[in-house]
Scaffold this active site. Structure first.
Site, PDB file in Angstrom:
ATOM      1  CB  SER A   1      -0.953  -0.130   1.299  1.00 36.75           C
ATOM      2  OG  SER A   1      -1.781   1.136   1.211  1.00 36.75           O
TER       3      SER A   1
ATOM      4  CE1 TYR B   1       0.342   4.971  -5.783  1.00 39.66           C
ATOM      5  CE2 TYR B   1       0.429   6.576  -4.038  1.00 39.66           C
ATOM      6  CZ  TYR B   1       0.860   5.494  -4.469  1.00 39.66           C
ATOM      7  OH  TYR B   1       1.859   4.495  -4.233  1.00 39.66           O
TER       8      TYR B   1
ATOM      9  CE  LYS C   1       0.020   1.544  -4.053  1.00 39.17           C
ATOM     10  NZ  LYS C   1       0.439   0.384  -4.205  1.00 39.17           N
TER      11      LYS C   1
END
Length: 295
Positions: free
Chosen positions: A137, A151, A155
């Site tokens: 992650s 993004y 994650k």
């Protein structure tokens, strides 16, 4: 199939550079068999000097290939003991200027491809009642930096997915963990996919924010944690952090509480870090070495 040995076998995705490449070398030196994946034909020979490493081409966006990869990987050495899902990329920019195609592709690589690979290896680990899965992650899944919202969302999905997997697979001897790296000196920033057409209002604040985040740590710090996650035998810990900034986040959150942490963090992101924040939150360790990472 390669000659089978008593050595354990690990599968690592995204190994052309960076975290993946470093940790392949670490496991090879530790006498593990390694199945390493790359996206490009040109990278198939990068581990040619390592006898116990097999490099295979895999585009993690190809879900059919992902779902078949568990058996293909097991055929290389006759067994699989661990999987590190390291492949991914960084899409950056204000959400307003990010196209829906960019959003879908970010989630395809960082989330859906990763899910497909997990699905490929879970049956193998469940049948043998043993296995370790590491999903990568990002510390941004816990903090929420500006100009990286898509993004970070991808994650954060990896983080939540991993904790759910840990709970549902522990009865079968499968240990699932998640790694949250801090700010690392890798090529992920050199390969950033930027928002298509940035609205003018965002350009100046985005540039100011980027100028605040140029100090990054040596990616070997993250590779070291990856190696430890697989080999430490700890089946109780789910979240692991790397880098001085990454490792500090859970401690500072615990000390300040969620709301106070957010207020301090948000002020820092607007260039107004308080003395309290500066005293509690260490900076990344400046790395003067090469930048080399897909993730």
């Amino acid at each position: 199939m390669q000659t089978q040995s008593e050595n354990k076998t690990i599968v690592i995705t995204g190994t052309a550079s960076g975290f993946g490449r470093l940790v392949v070398q670490m496991f090879a030196e530790a006498k593990w068999n390694v199945v390493a994946t790359v996206r490009k034909d040109a990278d198939l020979d990068i581990f040619a000097s390592l006898e116990n490493v097999t490099t295979l081409k895999l585009d993690v966006n190809d879900e059919a290939a992902d779902l078949a990869f568990g058996e293909l990987a097991r055929q290389q050495y006759g067994r699989v003991d661990a999987l590190i899902n390291n492949a991914g990329y960084f899409q950056a920019g204000p959400l307003e200027s990010t196209t829906m195609d960019q959003v879908h592709r970010q989630f395809q690589t960082n989330v859906f491809g990763l899910i497909a690979l997990n699905k490929a290896f879970i049956p193998i680990f469940r049948e043998q009642r043993a296995g370790v899965i590491i999903n990568v992650s990002s510390i941004s899944a816990e903090e929420g930096f500006p100009y990286a919202s898509v993004y970070e969302a991808s994650k954060a999905a990896v983080l939540s997915l991993t904790e759910g997997m840990n709970a549902e697979l522990s009865d079968f001897g499968i240990v699932v963990k998640v790694l949250l790296p801090g700010n690392m000196n890798t090529n992920i920033f050199n390969k950033t996919e930027r928002a298509a057409d940035t609205v003018a209002d965002y350009i100046e604040p985005w540039e100011k924010f980027n100028a605040m985040n140029t100090v990054r740590s040596n990616p070997q710090l993250t590779a070291d944690v990856m190696f430890r996650m697989v080999t430490d035998g700890n089946d109780k810990q789910v979240r692991y952090y790397s880098g001085p900034d990454g490792e500090a986040v859970p401690r500072v959150k615990h000390l300040l509480g969620q709301q106070w942490f957010w207020e301090e963090f948000n002020m820092r992101n607007h260039g107004k870090a308080t003395p309290l924040w500066e005293s509690l939150m260490p900076q990344p360790q400046a790395d003067d070495g090469d930048t080399n990472s897909d993730e």
